[in-house]
Design a protein around this motif. Structure first.
Motif, PDB file in Angstrom:
ATOM      1  N   ASP A  92       4.334  -0.473   5.729  1.00 36.96           N
ATOM      2  CA  ASP A  92       3.082  -0.469   4.976  1.00 36.96           C
ATOM      3  C   ASP A  92       2.515   0.947   4.872  1.00 36.96           C
ATOM      4  N   GLY A  93       1.960   1.259   3.700  1.00 34.63           N
ATOM      5  CA  GLY A  93       1.221   2.504   3.536  1.00 34.63           C
ATOM      6  C   GLY A  93       2.055   3.767   3.582  1.00 34.63           C
ATOM      7  N   GLY A 150       0.778  -1.229   0.000  1.00 36.76           N
ATOM      8  CA  GLY A 150       0.000   0.000   0.000  1.00 36.76           C
ATOM      9  C   GLY A 150       0.809   1.279   0.000  1.00 36.76           C
ATOM     10  N   CYS A 151       2.077   1.222  -0.416  1.00 39.11           N
ATOM     11  CA  CYS A 151       2.898   2.432  -0.462  1.00 39.11           C
ATOM     12  C   CYS A 151       2.570   3.251  -1.712  1.00 39.11           C
ATOM     13  N   HIS A 152       2.782   4.557  -1.617  1.00 49.22           N
ATOM     14  CA  HIS A 152       2.564   5.450  -2.755  1.00 49.22           C
ATOM     15  C   HIS A 152       3.785   6.344  -2.902  1.00 49.22           C
ATOM     16  N   GLU A 210      -5.843   8.572  10.116  1.00 49.70           N
ATOM     17  CA  GLU A 210      -4.743   9.105   9.335  1.00 49.70           C
ATOM     18  C   GLU A 210      -4.169  10.330  10.012  1.00 49.70           C
ATOM     19  N   ASP A 238       5.169   2.208   9.411  1.00 46.92           N
ATOM     20  CA  ASP A 238       3.886   2.129   8.719  1.00 46.92           C
ATOM     21  C   ASP A 238       3.198   3.493   8.664  1.00 46.92           C
ATOM     22  N   ARG A 239       2.691   3.829   7.493  1.00 43.93           N
ATOM     23  CA  ARG A 239       1.863   5.018   7.254  1.00 43.93           C
ATOM     24  C   ARG A 239       2.597   6.324   7.550  1.00 43.93           C
ATOM     25  N   ARG A 279       3.060   6.483  11.499  1.00 47.39           N
ATOM     26  CA  ARG A 279       2.134   7.598  11.316  1.00 47.39           C
ATOM     27  C   ARG A 279       2.770   8.960  11.580  1.00 47.39           C
TER      28      ARG A 279
END
Length: 231
Positions: A49-50, A30-32, A229, A73-74, A95
């Protein structure tokens, strides 16, 4: 946008993501990763992730020190951020968020906790030069490094500068434009040049409460897991 152009963009996005995945030390799901980013020494870069990385960001993991550059992650890295390990390391917890044009020098080691917000144009520096001798150019004198630690749940405003050897305790708020030259106790509000503590966050736990215990939560209750988020 015409449908063929949308399909082409999706294809190029997937191609770019696959290229980076093949080169990186690790990359979660889920990485961008936007166009124009530079991932140098990619085998020493690890993404959870993410993770999102914005346009024209640079991650340079020129180091053998573990973990190189590690994004939890995120984590969100915005446009034109520069993270340079420089024989040290940079670690960001889950995050956490770096605003546009932030600069991180990891020479002495940078550890950023979870849920940390660092606004745009801020910088973290772990390196300086000795300057005791006036008969030798400063550029030829020893390089000095010390780590920086920013604990969980901190918020740094626009254009904050954090200098080497500093620890910013959990839950701190650092006002825009501050220059942090010494460590800040947990749950503090600090402003100015150099940064000075001007208050303590309302509802903060007492100083003798365990550092991983959220405020106003009974000691026998486990900490809540982060949700949602980062903004």
């Amino acid at each position: 946008m015409p449908v063929p152009l949308q399909l082409l963009r999706k294809f190029l996005d997937r191609l770019r993501l696959g290229w980076h995945r093949a080169r990186l030390g690790a990359m979660g799901v889920g990485c961008h990763l936007e166009a124009g980013i530079s991932l140098q020494y990619p085998g020493r870069i690890r993404l959870g992730d993410g993770v999102g990385i914005g346009r024209n960001a640079t991650l340079r993991a020129n180091t053998q020190a573990d973990p190189g550059i590690a994004l939890g992650d995120r984590v969100a890295i915005n446009d034109a951020v520069v993270i340079n390990a420089n024989r040290g390391f940079v670690r960001l917890g889950e995050r956490s968020w770096l605003g546009p044009f932030c600069l991180v020098y990891g020479n002495g080691g940078v550890t950023i906790g979870r849920n940390v917000l660092i606004a745009g144009h801020s910088s973290i520096n772990t390196v300086s030069h000795a300057a005791e001798r006036c008969d030798v150019p400063i550029n030829d004198q020893p390089v000095l490094t010390d780590p920086v630690v920013i604990e969980d749940d901190c918020w740094l405003g626009l254009n904050v500068v954090v200098l080497q050897g500093v620890t910013i305790g959990r839950g701190c708020i650092i006002g825009a434009g501050a220059v942090v030259t010494r460590s800040i106790p947990p749950w503090s509000i600090a402003v100015g040049v150099p940064a000075r503590v001007v208050g303590r966050r309302e509802g903060a736990p007492p100083p003798d409460q365990p550092p991983n215990q959220p405020p106003n939560q009974p000691p026998d209750q486990p900490p809540d897991q982060p949700v949602g988020e980062a903004e």
